[in-house]
Design an enzyme around this catalytic site. Structure first.
Site, PDB file in Angstrom:
ATOM      1  N   CYS A  98       4.684   1.705   1.691  1.00  0.00           N
ATOM      2  CA  CYS A  98       5.682   0.660   1.458  1.00  0.00           C
ATOM      3  C   CYS A  98       5.494   0.049   0.068  1.00  0.00           C
ATOM      4  O   CYS A  98       4.380  -0.039  -0.425  1.00  0.00           O
ATOM      5  CB  CYS A  98       5.544  -0.437   2.500  1.00  0.00           C
ATOM      6  SG  CYS A  98       5.542   0.205   4.178  1.00  0.00           S
ATOM      7  N   CYS A 144       4.711  -3.576   4.970  1.00  0.00           N
ATOM      8  CA  CYS A 144       4.228  -2.397   5.683  1.00  0.00           C
ATOM      9  C   CYS A 144       3.866  -2.762   7.117  1.00  0.00           C
ATOM     10  O   CYS A 144       3.422  -3.878   7.383  1.00  0.00           O
ATOM     11  CB  CYS A 144       2.985  -1.830   4.991  1.00  0.00           C
ATOM     12  SG  CYS A 144       3.379  -0.789   3.595  1.00  0.00           S
ATOM     13  N   CYS A 191       5.095   4.089   6.956  1.00  0.00           N
ATOM     14  CA  CYS A 191       6.059   3.209   6.283  1.00  0.00           C
ATOM     15  C   CYS A 191       6.936   2.592   7.364  1.00  0.00           C
ATOM     16  O   CYS A 191       6.563   2.603   8.536  1.00  0.00           O
ATOM     17  CB  CYS A 191       6.840   3.936   5.192  1.00  0.00           C
ATOM     18  SG  CYS A 191       7.919   5.230   5.780  1.00  0.00           S
TER      19      CYS A 191
END
Length: 147
Positions: free
Chosen positions: A83, A88, A12
């Site tokens: 994400c 991302c 992430c």
């Protein structure tokens, strides 16, 4: 011949909450799994993540935020991005990729009470745990075509 468990990266942005919880949960649910987490802009492990993971019996205090640039792309079999509302990080690798969009529980909004923050983190933890269990064959079976 026993199959090797896959090498997994949870990815992430800040590597502070979702990916840290996913790393801890995956280790707890699938002992022996080679699992890491990283982010494109690492910060620190969020104290709320540590607290809600403690509630579920998983200690992530020893984990730390890492940059995706520290990860060897050739060392991975699976990359799972978490994400949701943000972009991302890009991670170039031949690993299988999965995207499990999970809203970021962290917030800098001072009007959010402690219990609201804990509920946000619990919700993210529980969503990640459900995904891990739903896709358990990814983590229990060895990587296809690799050994």
């Amino acid at each position: 011949m026993e199959k090797r468990k896959p090498r997994v990266l949870f990815l992430c942005v800040a590597n502070s909450a979702r990916s840290q919880m996913a790393e801890g949960l995956a280790r707890a649910l699938f002992p022996g799994l080679d699992v890491q987490s990283a982010g494109s802009s690492p910060t620190r492990v969020n104290p709320f993540a540590v607290e809600v993971m403690d509630e579920s019996g998983v200690d992530i205090r020893h984990q730390y935020s890492k940059s995706v640039s520290e990860i060897d792309p050739a060392s991975l079999d699976l990359v799972i991005t978490l994400c949701a509302e943000e972009v991302c990080p890009v991670f170039l690798s031949n690993a299988r990729r999965f995207h499990w969009p999970t809203p970021d529980p962290a917030s800098n909004d001072p009007s959010l009470f402690r219990e609201v923050m804990l509920e946000r983190f619990r919700s993210a933890r529980d969503a990640i745990r459900a995904r891990l269990l739903e896709h358990r064959t990814l983590f229990e079976d060895g990587p296809a075509g690799r050994g």
